[in-house]
Scaffold this active site. Structure first.
Site, mmCIF file in Angstrom:
data_model
loop_
_atom_site.group_PDB
_atom_site.id
_atom_site.type_symbol
_atom_site.label_atom_id
_atom_site.label_comp_id
_atom_site.label_asym_id
_atom_site.label_seq_id
_atom_site.Cartn_x
_atom_site.Cartn_y
_atom_site.Cartn_z
ATOM 1 N N LYS A 14 0.869 -1.184 0.000
ATOM 2 C CA LYS A 14 0.000 0.000 0.000
ATOM 3 C C LYS A 14 0.903 1.231 0.000
ATOM 4 O O LYS A 14 1.655 1.462 0.949
ATOM 5 C CB LYS A 14 -0.907 -0.003 1.225
ATOM 6 C CG LYS A 14 -1.985 1.062 1.181
ATOM 7 C CD LYS A 14 -3.021 0.781 0.092
ATOM 8 C CE LYS A 14 -4.314 0.241 0.652
ATOM 9 N NZ LYS A 14 -5.248 -0.182 -0.408
ATOM 10 N N THR A 59 -3.542 -5.331 0.600
ATOM 11 C CA THR A 59 -2.892 -4.035 0.825
ATOM 12 C C THR A 59 -3.709 -3.224 1.829
ATOM 13 O O THR A 59 -3.169 -2.410 2.568
ATOM 14 C CB THR A 59 -2.714 -3.251 -0.485
ATOM 15 O OG1 THR A 59 -3.983 -2.876 -1.005
ATOM 16 C CG2 THR A 59 -1.942 -4.051 -1.516
ATOM 17 N N ASP A 60 -5.018 -3.483 1.865
ATOM 18 C CA ASP A 60 -5.828 -2.772 2.862
ATOM 19 C C ASP A 60 -5.402 -3.151 4.281
ATOM 20 O O ASP A 60 -5.356 -2.292 5.168
ATOM 21 C CB ASP A 60 -7.315 -3.068 2.654
ATOM 22 C CG ASP A 60 -8.170 -2.221 3.566
ATOM 23 O OD1 ASP A 60 -8.234 -0.995 3.330
ATOM 24 O OD2 ASP A 60 -8.727 -2.751 4.544
ATOM 25 N N PHE A 160 32.790 28.152 -11.459
ATOM 26 C CA PHE A 160 32.786 27.034 -12.411
ATOM 27 C C PHE A 160 33.599 27.465 -13.621
ATOM 28 O O PHE A 160 33.169 28.313 -14.399
ATOM 29 C CB PHE A 160 31.355 26.644 -12.809
ATOM 30 C CG PHE A 160 31.303 25.363 -13.593
ATOM 31 C CD1 PHE A 160 31.683 24.153 -13.001
ATOM 32 C CD2 PHE A 160 30.893 25.345 -14.924
ATOM 33 C CE1 PHE A 160 31.655 22.965 -13.715
ATOM 34 C CE2 PHE A 160 30.860 24.158 -15.640
ATOM 35 C CZ PHE A 160 31.233 22.967 -15.035
ATOM 36 N N ARG A 177 29.506 32.913 -8.680
ATOM 37 C CA ARG A 177 28.134 32.663 -9.148
ATOM 38 C C ARG A 177 27.257 32.280 -7.972
ATOM 39 O O ARG A 177 27.751 31.936 -6.895
ATOM 40 C CB ARG A 177 28.117 31.547 -10.200
ATOM 41 C CG ARG A 177 28.509 30.198 -9.641
ATOM 42 C CD ARG A 177 28.330 29.058 -10.645
ATOM 43 N NE ARG A 177 28.681 27.791 -10.009
ATOM 44 C CZ ARG A 177 28.499 26.598 -10.563
ATOM 45 N NH1 ARG A 177 27.991 26.491 -11.764
ATOM 46 N NH2 ARG A 177 28.835 25.507 -9.909
ATOM 47 N N GLN A 220 29.759 19.213 -8.081
ATOM 48 C CA GLN A 220 30.320 17.876 -7.873
ATOM 49 C C GLN A 220 31.223 17.856 -6.643
ATOM 50 O O GLN A 220 31.161 16.952 -5.806
ATOM 51 C CB GLN A 220 31.145 17.442 -9.110
ATOM 52 C CG GLN A 220 30.322 17.024 -10.315
ATOM 53 C CD GLN A 220 30.002 18.159 -11.274
ATOM 54 O OE1 GLN A 220 29.836 19.311 -10.876
ATOM 55 N NE2 GLN A 220 29.880 17.834 -12.551
ATOM 56 N N ASN A 246 21.148 21.342 -10.323
ATOM 57 C CA ASN A 246 21.829 22.641 -10.299
ATOM 58 C C ASN A 246 20.822 23.694 -10.722
ATOM 59 O O ASN A 246 20.499 23.818 -11.904
ATOM 60 C CB ASN A 246 23.028 22.595 -11.259
ATOM 61 C CG ASN A 246 23.923 23.802 -11.123
ATOM 62 O OD1 ASN A 246 23.639 24.703 -10.333
ATOM 63 N ND2 ASN A 246 24.999 23.826 -11.898
ATOM 64 N N HIS A 248 20.052 26.748 -11.842
ATOM 65 C CA HIS A 248 20.852 27.823 -12.440
ATOM 66 C C HIS A 248 20.244 29.200 -12.170
ATOM 67 O O HIS A 248 19.030 29.397 -12.315
ATOM 68 C CB HIS A 248 20.959 27.624 -13.949
ATOM 69 C CG HIS A 248 21.523 26.290 -14.347
ATOM 70 N ND1 HIS A 248 22.811 25.915 -14.057
ATOM 71 C CD2 HIS A 248 20.972 25.236 -14.996
ATOM 72 C CE1 HIS A 248 23.031 24.687 -14.526
ATOM 73 N NE2 HIS A 248 21.930 24.252 -15.091
HETATM 74 O O1 LIG Z 1 28.715 22.789 -10.760
HETATM 75 C C1 LIG Z 1 28.549 22.610 -11.978
HETATM 76 N N1 LIG Z 1 28.844 21.392 -12.526
HETATM 77 C C2 LIG Z 1 28.696 21.135 -13.857
HETATM 78 O O2 LIG Z 1 28.982 20.000 -14.319
HETATM 79 C C3 LIG Z 1 28.189 22.159 -14.668
HETATM 80 N N2 LIG Z 1 27.908 22.231 -15.989
HETATM 81 C C4 LIG Z 1 27.424 23.494 -16.223
HETATM 82 O O3 LIG Z 1 27.016 23.919 -17.350
HETATM 83 N N3 LIG Z 1 27.411 24.207 -15.072
HETATM 84 C C5 LIG Z 1 27.885 23.401 -14.088
HETATM 85 N N4 LIG Z 1 28.064 23.606 -12.756
#
Ligand SMILES: O=c1[nH]c(=O)c2[nH]c(=O)[nH]c2[nH]1
Length: 300
Positions: A14, A59-60, A160, A177, A220, A246, A248
């Site tokens: 459930k 499941t009930d 980056f 950034r 990463q 990410n 952006h």
């Molecule tokens: O921290 C980031 N990792 C990426 O692999 C990546 N690729 C990207 O276009 N921006 C970023 N920023």
């Protein structure tokens, strides 16, 4: 291809029981608000192959058990509650050889009324959702703790640059950034003898600290530092898995209006988003068994 056709996998339960447990033994109540999915594995092939239900615990019934256990066993730490449910299904229901319990917990914070915390009124916290996945199989018991929907942003301390370029690369390198994500983190325990509440608080604090303090050369790198810091602080954890969109933030082109924009006004893009994921583990981590095999996510 002409091989014989067989039932090659099955599990059932459930999904998404919304259980709210109020503790009201004193004038100051406590609330625990969860979404729990139960999943049984075992000797159920006949239900698929011939329609024989004799071994199928409805499941009930699983749902009713989830609600009753919130009172019978209590619902404070979701890991403990999940272990109780999983053990019950495996130990007490004959055809069940394995169980998977997946839980999300929604946090509430006390309403402030006339400057003090109210005893029985709360406001839903917009913050992260705590998660737990409990698996019992014929080879062991596993607990994975976690969180999701932790929206976190830093307005500097992130770069980056130096990335691989090919003819399609248009991205400009940046040494300053906005970095933002909605983090999913899961951590695998090596024991069930755990102070679940304090470990959860400690891990969340470590995630926030690393995100804030690591000068990030990429998401990463930040993820690896988060995983490493959790493993360094908590020897009872063998492995951390992280998934981070990410989110952006693009500097908005105000120059067109003769207005200077020095990393001050951004377009917060919705999609697409980079999706960065990492697993960080100890070299001597015990086998993960079926601990990462999901129920609701099996086909999604
Ligand atoms: O921290 C980031 N990792 C990426 O692999 C990546 N690729 C990207 O276009 N921006 C970023 N920023």
């Amino acid at each position: 291809m002409s091989g014989s056709i067989e039932l090659s996998g099955h599990q059932y339960g459930k999904a998404e029981n919304r259980v709210v447990r109020i503790y009201r033994d004193t004038p100051r109540h406590e609330i625990h608000d969860i979404n729990v999915s139960t999943c049984l594995r075992g000797d159920f092939a006949d239900a698929y192959l011939t329609g024989d239900q004799s071994k199928v615990l409805p499941t009930d019934t699983q749902k009713q058990t989830a609600y009753s256990y919130a009172k019978e066993k209590g619902l404070i730490s979701i890991e403990t509650y999940g272990l109780e449910l999983a053990r019950h299904f495996v130990d007490d229901i004959e055809p069940v050889s394995g169980a998977r319990i997946e839980i999300e917990e929604y946090a509430w914070e006390r309403a402030i009324v006339d400057g003090s915390e109210h005893d029985y009124t709360w406001i839903r916290k917009g913050q992260e959702v705590r998660t737990a996945s409990i698996t019992i199989s014929d080879t062991g018991t596993w607990v994975i703790g976690g969180l999701k929907d932790l929206v976190i942003l830093k307005s500097t301390g992130s770069e980056f640059s130096g990335f691989l370029e090919d003819p399609y690369t248009v991205l400009e390198p940046t040494d300053d950034r906005v970095m933002a994500t909605t983090l999913v983190a899961q951590w695998r325990f090596v024991t069930t003898d755990v102070d679940w509440e304090s470990v959860y608080a400690g891990i969340k604090a470590q995630i926030v600290k690393q995100f804030a303090q690591v000068h990030s050369l990429a998401l990463q790198q930040t993820l690896f530092h988060i995983g490493k810091a959790i493993l360094e602080e908590f020897p009872i954890i063998a492995e951390v898995r992280l998934s981070a969109p990410n989110k952006h933030h693009f500097e908005y082109a105000l120059g067109r209006f003769g207005v200077e924009n020095d990393n001050e006004v951004f377009h917060a893009a919705d999609r697409p988003y980079g999706l960065i994921q990492a697993a960080v583990s100890r070299s001597d981590a015990p086998d993960a068994g079926p601990s990462w095999t999901t129920y609701a996510g099996w086909l999604s």
